[in-house]
Design a protein around this motif. Structure first.
Motif, PDB file in Angstrom:
ATOM      1  N   ALA A 201      -6.472   4.607  12.062  1.00  0.00           N
ATOM      2  CA  ALA A 201      -6.195   6.038  12.125  1.00  0.00           C
ATOM      3  C   ALA A 201      -6.025   6.576  10.710  1.00  0.00           C
ATOM      4  N   LYS A 202      -6.077   7.893  10.596  1.00  0.00           N
ATOM      5  CA  LYS A 202      -5.796   8.559   9.327  1.00  0.00           C
ATOM      6  C   LYS A 202      -4.622   9.504   9.535  1.00  0.00           C
ATOM      7  N   ARG A 203      -3.701   9.496   8.579  1.00  0.00           N
ATOM      8  CA  ARG A 203      -2.573  10.421   8.668  1.00  0.00           C
ATOM      9  C   ARG A 203      -1.948  10.616   7.297  1.00  0.00           C
ATOM     10  N   MET A 204      -1.171  11.691   7.190  1.00  0.00           N
ATOM     11  CA  MET A 204      -0.440  11.961   5.963  1.00  0.00           C
ATOM     12  C   MET A 204       0.789  11.055   5.902  1.00  0.00           C
ATOM     13  N   VAL A 205       1.165  10.675   4.677  1.00  0.00           N
ATOM     14  CA  VAL A 205       2.308   9.784   4.525  1.00  0.00           C
ATOM     15  C   VAL A 205       3.039  10.110   3.223  1.00  0.00           C
ATOM     16  N   ARG A 206       4.358  10.016   3.279  1.00  0.00           N
ATOM     17  CA  ARG A 206       5.183  10.215   2.089  1.00  0.00           C
ATOM     18  C   ARG A 206       5.565   8.841   1.519  1.00  0.00           C
ATOM     19  N   PRO A 207       5.849   8.761   0.224  1.00  0.00           N
ATOM     20  CA  PRO A 207       6.117   7.460  -0.404  1.00  0.00           C
ATOM     21  C   PRO A 207       7.172   6.630   0.302  1.00  0.00           C
ATOM     22  N   THR A 208       8.280   7.244   0.699  1.00  0.00           N
ATOM     23  CA  THR A 208       9.365   6.463   1.305  1.00  0.00           C
ATOM     24  C   THR A 208       8.973   5.872   2.659  1.00  0.00           C
ATOM     25  N   GLU A 209       7.980   6.464   3.321  1.00  0.00           N
ATOM     26  CA  GLU A 209       7.559   5.943   4.625  1.00  0.00           C
ATOM     27  C   GLU A 209       6.918   4.563   4.514  1.00  0.00           C
ATOM     28  N   LEU A 210       6.347   4.254   3.359  1.00  0.00           N
ATOM     29  CA  LEU A 210       5.696   2.955   3.189  1.00  0.00           C
ATOM     30  C   LEU A 210       6.699   1.811   3.115  1.00  0.00           C
ATOM     31  N   GLU A 211       7.973   2.135   2.914  1.00  0.00           N
ATOM     32  CA  GLU A 211       8.994   1.088   2.843  1.00  0.00           C
ATOM     33  C   GLU A 211       9.115   0.343   4.165  1.00  0.00           C
ATOM     34  N   GLY A 212       8.733   0.986   5.269  1.00  0.00           N
ATOM     35  CA  GLY A 212       8.822   0.351   6.571  1.00  0.00           C
ATOM     36  C   GLY A 212       7.507  -0.213   7.068  1.00  0.00           C
ATOM     37  N   ALA A 213       6.457  -0.165   6.245  1.00  0.00           N
ATOM     38  CA  ALA A 213       5.148  -0.652   6.665  1.00  0.00           C
ATOM     39  C   ALA A 213       5.109  -2.180   6.653  1.00  0.00           C
ATOM     40  N   SER A 214       4.262  -2.741   7.523  1.00  0.00           N
ATOM     41  CA  SER A 214       4.098  -4.198   7.555  1.00  0.00           C
ATOM     42  C   SER A 214       3.278  -4.695   6.376  1.00  0.00           C
ATOM     43  N   GLY A 215       2.479  -3.813   5.795  1.00  0.00           N
ATOM     44  CA  GLY A 215       1.678  -4.154   4.630  1.00  0.00           C
ATOM     45  C   GLY A 215       1.094  -2.906   4.023  1.00  0.00           C
ATOM     46  N   VAL A 216       0.973  -2.905   2.704  1.00  0.00           N
ATOM     47  CA  VAL A 216       0.372  -1.783   1.969  1.00  0.00           C
ATOM     48  C   VAL A 216      -0.635  -2.371   0.992  1.00  0.00           C
ATOM     49  N   TRP A 217      -1.835  -1.779   0.936  1.00  0.00           N
ATOM     50  CA  TRP A 217      -2.887  -2.310   0.082  1.00  0.00           C
ATOM     51  C   TRP A 217      -3.645  -1.194  -0.621  1.00  0.00           C
ATOM     52  N   LEU A 218      -4.292  -1.552  -1.723  1.00  0.00           N
ATOM     53  CA  LEU A 218      -5.310  -0.725  -2.348  1.00  0.00           C
ATOM     54  C   LEU A 218      -6.665  -1.375  -2.103  1.00  0.00           C
ATOM     55  N   THR A 219      -7.677  -0.565  -1.855  1.00  0.00           N
ATOM     56  CA  THR A 219      -9.029  -1.083  -1.696  1.00  0.00           C
ATOM     57  C   THR A 219      -9.962  -0.384  -2.680  1.00  0.00           C
ATOM     58  N   SER A 220     -10.911  -1.146  -3.208  1.00  0.00           N
ATOM     59  CA  SER A 220     -11.942  -0.574  -4.072  1.00  0.00           C
ATOM     60  C   SER A 220     -13.125  -1.524  -4.106  1.00  0.00           C
ATOM     61  N   SER A 221     -14.242  -1.046  -4.609  1.00  0.00           N
ATOM     62  CA  SER A 221     -15.474  -1.828  -4.560  1.00  0.00           C
ATOM     63  C   SER A 221     -15.392  -3.107  -5.373  1.00  0.00           C
ATOM     64  N   VAL A 222     -14.766  -3.065  -6.526  1.00  0.00           N
ATOM     65  CA  VAL A 222     -14.719  -4.242  -7.390  1.00  0.00           C
ATOM     66  C   VAL A 222     -13.541  -5.138  -7.035  1.00  0.00           C
ATOM     67  N   ARG A 223     -12.397  -4.559  -6.773  1.00  0.00           N
ATOM     68  CA  ARG A 223     -11.213  -5.370  -6.481  1.00  0.00           C
ATOM     69  C   ARG A 223     -11.183  -5.880  -5.041  1.00  0.00           C
ATOM     70  N   GLY A 224     -11.845  -5.186  -4.154  1.00  0.00           N
ATOM     71  CA  GLY A 224     -11.783  -5.558  -2.751  1.00  0.00           C
ATOM     72  C   GLY A 224     -10.509  -5.022  -2.142  1.00  0.00           C
ATOM     73  N   ILE A 225      -9.546  -5.886  -1.885  1.00  0.00           N
ATOM     74  CA  ILE A 225      -8.260  -5.458  -1.340  1.00  0.00           C
ATOM     75  C   ILE A 225      -7.137  -6.210  -2.041  1.00  0.00           C
ATOM     76  N   ILE A 226      -6.124  -5.470  -2.469  1.00  0.00           N
ATOM     77  CA  ILE A 226      -4.987  -6.073  -3.167  1.00  0.00           C
ATOM     78  C   ILE A 226      -3.696  -5.524  -2.570  1.00  0.00           C
ATOM     79  N   ALA A 227      -2.722  -6.394  -2.418  1.00  0.00           N
ATOM     80  CA  ALA A 227      -1.444  -6.006  -1.821  1.00  0.00           C
ATOM     81  C   ALA A 227      -0.589  -5.236  -2.818  1.00  0.00           C
ATOM     82  N   VAL A 228       0.067  -4.191  -2.333  1.00  0.00           N
ATOM     83  CA  VAL A 228       1.040  -3.448  -3.142  1.00  0.00           C
ATOM     84  C   VAL A 228       2.400  -4.078  -2.904  1.00  0.00           C
ATOM     85  N   ARG A 229       2.947  -4.702  -3.927  1.00  0.00           N
ATOM     86  CA  ARG A 229       4.224  -5.420  -3.815  1.00  0.00           C
ATOM     87  C   ARG A 229       5.424  -4.523  -4.060  1.00  0.00           C
TER      88      ARG A 229
END
Length: 253
Positions: A201-229
């Motif tokens: 799904a797609k939705r709007m999110v505020r920074p503090t909401e990610l604190e409760g996520a099971s996982g957060v990642w960045l994706t890009s063509s060269v890096r692929g997928i990397i976890a946000v620690r």
């Protein structure tokens, strides 16, 4: 080119072949249309990519960049070229270890760029000076990268990557209506995570909401997928699914 008046695409090169080339060229065409810029015909761009990859070692992971500019100011003739560079060790380290991010204000509300096409939201242009300045700020602050936040407090994207996060079996990303760049890698990911039993799904999110996520990642063509620690000094969940997602995308560790 001196004014950043052009478009580009970067594709991951694996086994000597550019991954998702058609999807990248589709996005280049959309970006060029936004700039009223003529680009070479698709077969010519495919041939250019093939020539560049043919001279690249098939066992070396690479990044193919295709650039189209409006050309010299005194001629207006379109200029097009391609380059390939090796994926750096720092990228592989980020895949393994994840990244620490901070947030920076983009200075506009989440809906501003879609309502103002002259701001070129969603177009992949050569005007990346601000993107690079943000990454230099991150490095100076001891961070790996940043996430842009709208003036009304919503997360958007990183300077060169797309944000995704997992909550209750659903993989989310930010709506394109915010003016973010529509990522080719994240599109592939969203189209294939159903094999893991996840929804998307797609939705709007505020920074503090990610604190409760099971996982957060960045994706890009060269890096692929990397976890946000870590985000703004707050540690995030260590997602065990990172390796599975990277394998799903076909990237090496």
């Amino acid at each position: 080119m001196q004014r950043g008046d052009g478009v580009f695409e970067t594709t991951h090169v694996r086994g000597g072949q550019p991954w998702l080339l058609d999807e990248h060229l589709d996005r280049m065409a959309r970006s060029a249309e936004r700039l009223d810029l003529d680009v070479p015909a698709r077969p010519a761009l495919v041939e250019l990519a093939g020539q560049a990859c043919a001279a690249w070692p098939a066992d070396t992971e690479g990044a193919l960049k295709i650039v189209v500019t409006r050309g010299p100011e005194d001629t207006g003739e379109t200029t097009c070229f391609a380059t390939i560079t090796a994926v750096p060790d720092s990228t592989r380290k980020a895949r393994r270890d994840g990244v620490k991010l901070g947030t920076l204000s983009l200075g506009v509300a989440a809906g501003t760029r879609s309502a103002a096409p002259w701001l070129l939201g969603g177009a992949k242009t050569l005007s990346y000076a601000m993107n690079m300045a943000c990454q230099r700020w991150a490095a100076a602050a001891g961070l790996d990268d940043v996430l842009w936040v709208s003036s009304d407090g919503y997360l958007l994207e990183a300077p060169t990557a797309t944000l995704v996060w997992l909550e209750h079996g659903t993989l989310y990303t930010v709506p394109d209506s915010t003016g973010i760049l529509s990522g080719t890698t994240v599109r592939y990911l969203l189209d294939h995570v159903g094999t893991l039993g996840w929804h998307t799904a797609k939705r709007m999110v505020r920074p503090t909401e990610l604190e409760g996520a099971s996982g957060v990642w960045l994706t890009s063509s060269v890096r692929g997928i990397i976890a946000v620690r870590e985000l703004d000094g707050v540690k995030l969940a260590d997602p065990p699914q990172t390796d599975t997602l990277r394998e799903l995308l076909g990237y090496p560790a």
